[in-house]
Design an enzyme around this catalytic site. Structure first.
Site, PDB file in Angstrom:
ATOM      1  N   LYS A  77      47.872  45.141  43.353  1.00  0.00           N
ATOM      2  CA  LYS A  77      47.526  45.513  41.815  1.00  0.00           C
ATOM      3  C   LYS A  77      48.236  46.477  41.424  1.00  0.00           C
ATOM      4  O   LYS A  77      48.707  47.369  42.337  1.00  0.00           O
ATOM      5  CB  LYS A  77      45.890  45.911  41.962  1.00  0.00           C
ATOM      6  CG  LYS A  77      45.277  45.867  40.442  1.00  0.00           C
ATOM      7  CD  LYS A  77      43.926  46.158  40.711  1.00  0.00           C
ATOM      8  CE  LYS A  77      43.287  46.551  39.224  1.00  0.00           C
ATOM      9  NZ  LYS A  77      41.695  46.378  39.651  1.00  0.00           N
ATOM     10  N   SER A  94      39.054  43.999  36.251  1.00  0.00           N
ATOM     11  CA  SER A  94      40.365  44.142  35.774  1.00  0.00           C
ATOM     12  C   SER A  94      41.516  43.667  36.845  1.00  0.00           C
ATOM     13  O   SER A  94      42.779  43.811  36.373  1.00  0.00           O
ATOM     14  CB  SER A  94      40.714  45.913  35.768  1.00  0.00           C
ATOM     15  OG  SER A  94      40.520  46.442  37.188  1.00  0.00           O
ATOM     16  N   SER A 148      35.701  44.916  39.372  1.00  0.00           N
ATOM     17  CA  SER A 148      36.817  44.516  39.055  1.00  0.00           C
ATOM     18  C   SER A 148      37.677  43.667  40.102  1.00  0.00           C
ATOM     19  O   SER A 148      38.731  43.149  39.883  1.00  0.00           O
ATOM     20  CB  SER A 148      37.647  45.706  38.907  1.00  0.00           C
ATOM     21  OG  SER A 148      37.653  45.998  37.371  1.00  0.00           O
TER      22      SER A 148
END
Ligand code: GLN
Length: 489
Positions: A78, A153, A177
């Site tokens: 990420k 996210s 997330s």
């Protein structure tokens, strides 16, 4: 040649020399080029490092040694996890050109285990959001339906893993997330207990909530990654010296039984307002399935659940406003031409932060300011302790809890972006785990309203082994991985 769809499969193919590491790497690179890049792609990868990946694979092939646990396994990070020499944008314009000067501990551990990094993947700005729409870098879509959000996210991670553009991705979970995007994309996602994985080298959202974990095709893949990245790190004082188990030893078996397991169902979750009727039905089916497999199901009441969302948002925004103070356009962040320091600060932050981040700074600064600190911040800290205690006593009665992940399945892009409150309220099933510091595993079960759905298994802090064991049995019983393979490969 068809791609391997799990870490175990890929490992076996590499070890038996059915495929070379270079060919395997190239297979995944080709998929990224075909399905991710360009106007009609998924848009998960924000930056790739294919040349380095190929070199690393060639080196492995030349050595012929695939004994390292993740040797040759392709993955992504990420875009808040530092990888030396690569960008680390956190989905923000303010860090658009920022190059990480070092490796995060997780990135280093994965490299040492032989895993091959393919690139960085998209995130909501500073990981604030539940749809990936808050990324200022690019748009990411859900591979099951391009008009839907991939969740957030960690939306780049969830969409890329679902489409097999890597065999796992490292995400972060501050309030859901990892678990929610995994749920929206029909994959598995593990939110570890607070402190189980080092946060060193990660761009933080709310430091007392942030946790790092894998998003992967199966629970077993999550376990294999966890046993590499977990453990004490002298660079993160919140990682205790608790032994790291061989987590995959409980997930590699095909035995389908939950006999002897006591699993709690949270009354306040099943009664929650806004829970989609079909999701509720599907959740009840999961409970029945767990029962059929031998688990004892008991109802647990957690009355403080109703305070979870306000407590969570109050605290994370307060921590975020402090964490974000460093983006001043001098050391970090883009610089505008300015007369003085104040102007530079104001201009940079007005211009380069997005709406949700500005909301966080305003809310957080307000609740931390003199006169409001006691009424808001301190009070929320106290409620957090009570919520934690409520979970502690629940885990005296049960081995784990089973819960929905999101009140609905993946929604349309643009549908909720102008309604932050609805977005916040949708985090009801995920944020309590972060308030309490416990672990949670999201697994796919079946399609609901034409999109993937699933459940989460929550466990007491540092009982990842238990939730992985339960999740693995349920995941195999539902067999959603076959559905995904059928549609995505
Ligand atoms: N949607 C939540 C938030 O914006 C969760 C985000 C996360 O876990 N990083 O705070």
């Amino acid at each position: 040649m068809t791609i391997p769809t799990t870490i175990a499969q890929a490992k076996k193919m590499l070890e038996t020399k059915e495929i070379t590491a270079l060919d395997l790497t190239n297979l995944f690179i080709q998929r990224i080029e075909k399905f991710d890049a360009g106007e009609n792609g998924i848009g998960a990868y924000t930056e790739t490092c294919f040349d380095i990946a190929r070199k690393q694979a060639e080196k492995l092939d030349a050595s012929g040694d695939f004994s390292k646990p993740l040797a040759g396994i392709p993955y992504s990070l990420k875009d808040v996890v530092s990888k030396k020499g690569m960008k680390n944008t956190a989905g923000s314009k303010i860090l658009e050109n920022y190059i990480a000067p070092h490796d995060a501990t997780v990135a280093k551990k994965l490299e040492d285990s032989g895993a091959i990094l393919l690139g960085k993947v998209n995130t909501d700005e500073f990981t604030m959001g539940s749809s990936c729409e808050n990324s200022a870098i690019q748009k990411t879509v859900n591979p099951w339906n391009y008009s839907k959000v991939p969740g957030g996210s960690s939306g780049g991670g969830s969409s890329s893993v679902a489409k097999y553009l890597g065999l796992f991705s490292i995400g972060t979970d501050t309030g859901g997330s990892i678990r929610q995007p995994a749920n929206f994309c029909g994959i598995s996602g593990l939110k570890v207990s607070y402190g189980r994985v080092s946060r060193s080298g990660i761009i933080s959202y709310a430091s007392s909530f942030d946790s790092i974990g894998p998003l992967a095709p199966t629970v077993d893949c999550c376990a294999r990654v966890l046993e590499i990245i977990a453990g004490h790190d002298e660079k993160d004082a919140t990682t205790p010296e608790i032994e790291v188990s061989q987590y995959s030893s409980v997930t590699s078996s095909d035995e389908k039984t939950l006999a002897g397991k006591k699993i709690g169902v949270i009354k306040e979750f099943t009664e929650a307002e806004g829970l989609d009727a079909e999701i509720k039905k599907s959740f009840e089916k999961s409970i029945e399935t767990a029962k059929k497999l031998g688990a004892e199901i008991v109802e647990i009441s957690l009355p403080l659940t109703k305070y979870a969302i306000p407590t969570y948002y109050l605290l994370v925004k307060a921590e975020a406003s402090t964490n974000l103070a460093r983006y001043d356009g001098i050391r970090f962040g883009s610089t505008s031409e300015c007369e003085n320091l104040d102007e530079q600060y104001l201009k940079t932050r007005s211009e380069f932060f997005g709406e949700e981040v500005k909301r966080a700074i305003m809310m957080g600064t307000y609740t931390l300011s003199a006169g409001y600190f006691d009424a808001y911040y301190l009070k929320a800290c106290k409620v957090r302790t009570l919520i934690k205690q409520e979970y502690d006593s629940a885990f005296e009665k049960v081995d784990a809890l089973i819960a929905p992940v999101s009140p609905f399945s993946a929604f349309n892009i643009g549908e909720k972006i102008d309604d932050p409150l609805t977005m916040y309220l949708a985090d009801i099933f995920t944020v309590t785990a972060n308030l309490a510091g416990i672990c949670g595993l999201s697994i796919p079960t079946e399609k609901v309203n034409d999109m993937p759905s699933g459940v989460q298994i929550l466990g007491k802090a540092f009982t990842e082994e238990t939730i992985l064991e339960i999740g693995n049995v349920l995941e195999k019983e539902f067999g959603f991985t076959d559905v995904r393979e059928g549609e995505m490969v």
